[in-house]
Design an enzyme around this catalytic site. Structure first.
Site, PDB file in Angstrom:
ATOM      1  N   CYS A 167      86.875  22.327  23.841  1.00  9.88           N
ATOM      2  CA  CYS A 167      86.097  23.536  22.850  1.00  9.88           C
ATOM      3  C   CYS A 167      85.548  24.720  23.642  1.00  9.88           C
ATOM      4  O   CYS A 167      85.080  24.359  24.861  1.00  9.88           O
ATOM      5  CB  CYS A 167      84.973  22.607  22.359  1.00  9.88           C
ATOM      6  SG  CYS A 167      85.163  21.254  21.563  1.00  9.88           S
TER       7      CYS A 167
ATOM      8  N   CYS B 167      68.576  11.494  14.753  1.00 13.73           N
ATOM      9  CA  CYS B 167      69.987  12.402  14.528  1.00 13.73           C
ATOM     10  C   CYS B 167      70.825  12.040  16.046  1.00 13.73           C
ATOM     11  O   CYS B 167      70.137  12.197  17.108  1.00 13.73           O
ATOM     12  CB  CYS B 167      69.638  13.586  14.394  1.00 13.73           C
ATOM     13  SG  CYS B 167      71.324  14.665  14.336  1.00 13.73           S
TER      14      CYS B 167
ATOM     15  N   ARG C 255      69.188  25.786   9.952  1.00 13.82           N
ATOM     16  CA  ARG C 255      68.499  25.797  11.285  1.00 13.82           C
ATOM     17  C   ARG C 255      69.174  26.752  12.160  1.00 13.82           C
ATOM     18  O   ARG C 255      70.541  27.040  12.398  1.00 13.82           O
ATOM     19  CB  ARG C 255      68.910  24.531  11.959  1.00 13.82           C
ATOM     20  CG  ARG C 255      68.085  24.349  13.329  1.00 13.82           C
ATOM     21  CD  ARG C 255      67.944  23.136  14.064  1.00 13.82           C
ATOM     22  NE  ARG C 255      67.600  21.868  13.372  1.00 13.82           N
ATOM     23  CZ  ARG C 255      68.335  20.836  13.011  1.00 13.82           C
ATOM     24  NH1 ARG C 255      69.399  20.730  13.393  1.00 13.82           N
ATOM     25  NH2 ARG C 255      67.560  19.871  12.356  1.00 13.82           N
TER      26      ARG C 255
ATOM     27  N   CYS D 269      83.690  16.124  29.099  1.00 18.07           N
ATOM     28  CA  CYS D 269      84.133  16.064  28.113  1.00 18.07           C
ATOM     29  C   CYS D 269      85.548  16.308  28.252  1.00 18.07           C
ATOM     30  O   CYS D 269      85.977  17.192  28.460  1.00 18.07           O
ATOM     31  CB  CYS D 269      83.346  16.738  26.843  1.00 18.07           C
ATOM     32  SG  CYS D 269      84.249  16.296  25.367  1.00 18.07           S
TER      33      CYS D 269
ATOM     34  N   CYS E 257      67.003  14.386  18.316  1.00 13.08           N
ATOM     35  CA  CYS E 257      68.360  14.461  17.983  1.00 13.08           C
ATOM     36  C   CYS E 257      68.936  14.168  19.409  1.00 13.08           C
ATOM     37  O   CYS E 257      68.415  14.724  20.574  1.00 13.08           O
ATOM     38  CB  CYS E 257      69.225  15.955  17.780  1.00 13.08           C
ATOM     39  SG  CYS E 257      68.083  16.463  16.070  1.00 13.08           S
TER      40      CYS E 257
ATOM     41  N   CYS F 173      82.196  25.321  25.262  1.00 13.53           N
ATOM     42  CA  CYS F 173      81.303  24.398  25.595  1.00 13.53           C
ATOM     43  C   CYS F 173      81.253  24.270  27.378  1.00 13.53           C
ATOM     44  O   CYS F 173      82.449  24.070  28.009  1.00 13.53           O
ATOM     45  CB  CYS F 173      81.647  23.043  24.944  1.00 13.53           C
ATOM     46  SG  CYS F 173      80.816  21.985  25.380  1.00 13.53           S
TER      47      CYS F 173
ATOM     48  N   CYS G 273      74.533  16.544   9.006  1.00 19.99           N
ATOM     49  CA  CYS G 273      73.902  17.898   9.783  1.00 19.99           C
ATOM     50  C   CYS G 273      75.203  18.757  10.296  1.00 19.99           C
ATOM     51  O   CYS G 273      76.165  18.140  11.071  1.00 19.99           O
ATOM     52  CB  CYS G 273      73.024  17.759  11.001  1.00 19.99           C
ATOM     53  SG  CYS G 273      72.825  19.028  12.030  1.00 19.99           S
TER      54      CYS G 273
HETATM   55  N1  SAM Z   1      80.228  16.264  21.480  1.00 20.25           N
HETATM   56  C1  SAM Z   1      79.532  16.474  20.275  1.00 20.25           C
HETATM   57  C2  SAM Z   1      80.524  17.224  19.302  1.00 20.25           C
HETATM   58  O1  SAM Z   1      81.230  17.899  19.664  1.00 20.25           O
HETATM   59  O2  SAM Z   1      80.512  16.809  18.156  1.00 20.25           O
HETATM   60  C3  SAM Z   1      78.351  17.189  20.348  1.00 20.25           C
HETATM   61  C4  SAM Z   1      78.296  18.567  20.108  1.00 20.25           C
HETATM   62  S1  SAM Z   1      76.772  19.274  20.527  1.00 20.25           S
HETATM   63  C5  SAM Z   1      75.883  19.241  19.271  1.00 20.25           C
HETATM   64  C6  SAM Z   1      77.213  20.584  20.560  1.00 20.25           C
HETATM   65  C7  SAM Z   1      77.328  21.656  19.450  1.00 20.25           C
HETATM   66  O3  SAM Z   1      76.473  22.641  19.770  1.00 20.25           O
HETATM   67  C8  SAM Z   1      78.746  22.037  19.146  1.00 20.25           C
HETATM   68  O4  SAM Z   1      79.184  21.369  18.103  1.00 20.25           O
HETATM   69  C9  SAM Z   1      78.428  23.773  18.654  1.00 20.25           C
HETATM   70  O5  SAM Z   1      78.351  23.840  17.463  1.00 20.25           O
HETATM   71  C10 SAM Z   1      77.261  23.904  19.432  1.00 20.25           C
HETATM   72  N2  SAM Z   1      77.405  24.754  20.884  1.00 20.25           N
HETATM   73  C11 SAM Z   1      77.709  24.111  21.952  1.00 20.25           C
HETATM   74  N3  SAM Z   1      77.868  25.065  23.182  1.00 20.25           N
HETATM   75  C12 SAM Z   1      77.528  26.123  22.432  1.00 20.25           C
HETATM   76  C13 SAM Z   1      77.368  27.540  22.959  1.00 20.25           C
HETATM   77  N4  SAM Z   1      77.604  27.594  24.308  1.00 20.25           N
HETATM   78  N5  SAM Z   1      76.790  28.340  22.094  1.00 20.25           N
HETATM   79  C14 SAM Z   1      76.380  28.152  20.743  1.00 20.25           C
HETATM   80  N6  SAM Z   1      76.586  27.025  20.450  1.00 20.25           N
HETATM   81  C15 SAM Z   1      77.271  25.860  21.140  1.00 20.25           C
HETATM   82 FE1  SF4 Z   2      83.057  17.958  24.251  1.00 21.16          FE
HETATM   83 FE2  SF4 Z   2      81.644  19.975  23.974  1.00 21.16          FE
HETATM   84 FE3  SF4 Z   2      83.589  19.897  22.309  1.00 21.16          FE
HETATM   85 FE4  SF4 Z   2      81.464  18.251  21.885  1.00 21.16          FE
HETATM   86  S1  SF4 Z   2      81.523  20.671  21.794  1.00 21.16           S
HETATM   87  S2  SF4 Z   2      83.590  17.603  21.930  1.00 21.16           S
HETATM   88  S3  SF4 Z   2      80.967  18.236  24.184  1.00 21.16           S
HETATM   89  S4  SF4 Z   2      83.735  20.009  24.509  1.00 21.16           S
END
Ligand code: SAM
Ligand code: SF4
Length: 324
Positions: free
Chosen positions: A59, A130, A262, A55, A99, A62, A190
């Site tokens: 973030c 979802c 959730r 990606c 989802c 992530c 959500c």
């Molecule tokens: N790429 C899409 C976005 O950014 O909207 C999908 C996101 S996906 C549902 C990941 C989500 O899970 C993020 O929006 C974040 O809230 C959560 N998430 C991701 N990595 C995480 C981590 N290491 N610890 C806790 N929550 C995490």
């Molecule tokens: Fe990309 Fe992860 Fe951010 Fe979603 S949460 S936009 S997968 S970097």
């Protein structure tokens, strides 16, 4: 289930609830929870990564971001038949909602038809659907809604003020715009966030204020506890205190009384007691399945064991006292 338009919350009101003695806060949250839901019912969803890694967004938490040193191998979009096979297994494990998440900045036109097909085929199994695919335009939101998508996940993750510390490649406003497109397209929203990113208590409350003060609050509010991903920018942030985590769950319940709250990422690092306090505070939905995108998640046996010990059930259909 229609989330009621509600009063608009002020920081002062929200903070005064947050600062209550713990037992008083939980008592209030449990009473409001019982007014809106069966307190012994847990809605179960399962989350499948339909496109992993690579990606371009940064973030800080992530593992799928190219900016974080993770050695995650990027994959192409999963084929529909493999997604359907996973959906059937999730349904057999008791999930009522399936989802599908993609590590994208936004949905690309070249992938839209394949995504629409997935929605239709998963829905045909009788599961709620979802998707979480990153940014959406209003046209894209409409086409997913017309395909029958029930929910769209797009987390704001934290407060507007702290957001630039989390991500610099898109803005908090970008997130809110996508939520607006989703709502106008007639889908359920959500949207939640993550605790343990280095934010303050004020940031956590401001995040809930943004959600609760939306014209219509999200029907589903995921509260994640940071799962530190090796090499990610936020890998070394000190863990969030579990009592403070439960307080945020209770406040989410009080501020969004008819939303599903959730317990999402981080459950694998939570004790059974912390999870139990979260359910008492009004959390009434979990993700099942061994992995959450790329993070670990409690396995089915430990979830079943905890539900059994707590006398909590999950039905095939989502039921709640005031709404069916
Ligand atoms: N790429 C899409 C976005 O950014 O909207 C999908 C996101 S996906 C549902 C990941 C989500 O899970 C993020 O929006 C974040 O809230 C959560 N998430 C991701 N990595 C995480 C981590 N290491 N610890 C806790 N929550 C995490
Ligand atoms: Fe990309 Fe992860 Fe951010 Fe979603 S949460 S936009 S997968 S970097």
């Amino acid at each position: 289930m229609e989330c009621k338009q509600n009063i608009s919350w002020s920081y002062t009101d929200a903070r005064s609830l947050y600062d209550l003695p713990f037992n008083d806060l939980l008592f209030r949250a449990q009473c409001v929870h019982r007014e809106n839901f069966d307190p012994n019912h847990i809605q179960m969803s399962e989350l499948l990564n339909i496109k992993t890694g690579g990606c371009p967004e940064d973030c800080g938490y992530c593992s799928q971001s190219v900016h974080n040193g993770s050695r995650l191998k990027a994959t192409r979009l999963m084929k529909a038949d493999e997604v359907i096979a996973n959906a059937k297994q999730a349904q057999a494990r008791g999930a009522t909602r399936f989802c599908m998440g993609a590590a994208w900045r936004s949905l690309q036109p070249r992938d839209e038809m394949a995504i629409v097909e997935m929605i239709k085929e998963v829905k045909a199994l009788g599961l709620e659907t979802c998707m979480t695919l990153g940014k959406l335009s209003s046209e894209q939101a409409l086409s997913l809604s017309q395909a029958g998508l029930d929910y769209y996940n797009h987390n704001i993750d934290t407060s507007e003020c702290f957001y630039p510390q989390v991500t610099t490649t898109h803005t908090f406003r970008d997130r809110l715009d996508t939520l607006d497109h989703v709502r106008r397209a007639g889908m359920k929203v959500c949207c939640g966030g993550i605790l343990g990113l280095g934010e303050t208590v004020k940031d956590r409350i401001d995040m809930l204020l943004t959600l609760a003060n939306l014209p219509v609050p999200p029907e589903s509010v995921p509260i994640n506890m940071l799962m530190p991903m090796p090499d990610s920018r936020m890998a070394d942030v000190p863990p969030v205190d579990s009592i403070a985590f439960v307080r945020v769950v209770a406040l989410a319940r009080l501020m969004m009384p008819s939303s599903y709250v959730r317990l999402t990422a981080g459950r694998a690092n939570m004790s059974n007691e912390t999870q139990t306090l979260c359910f008492l505070a009004g959390a009434n939905s979990i993700f099942i399945g061994d992995t959450l995108l790329t993070a670990s998640n409690p396995d089915k046996n430990s979830d079943n064991d905890l539900m059994h010990r707590l006398g909590m059930t999950h039905d095939q259909k989502q039921t709640s006292i005031s709404k069916v």
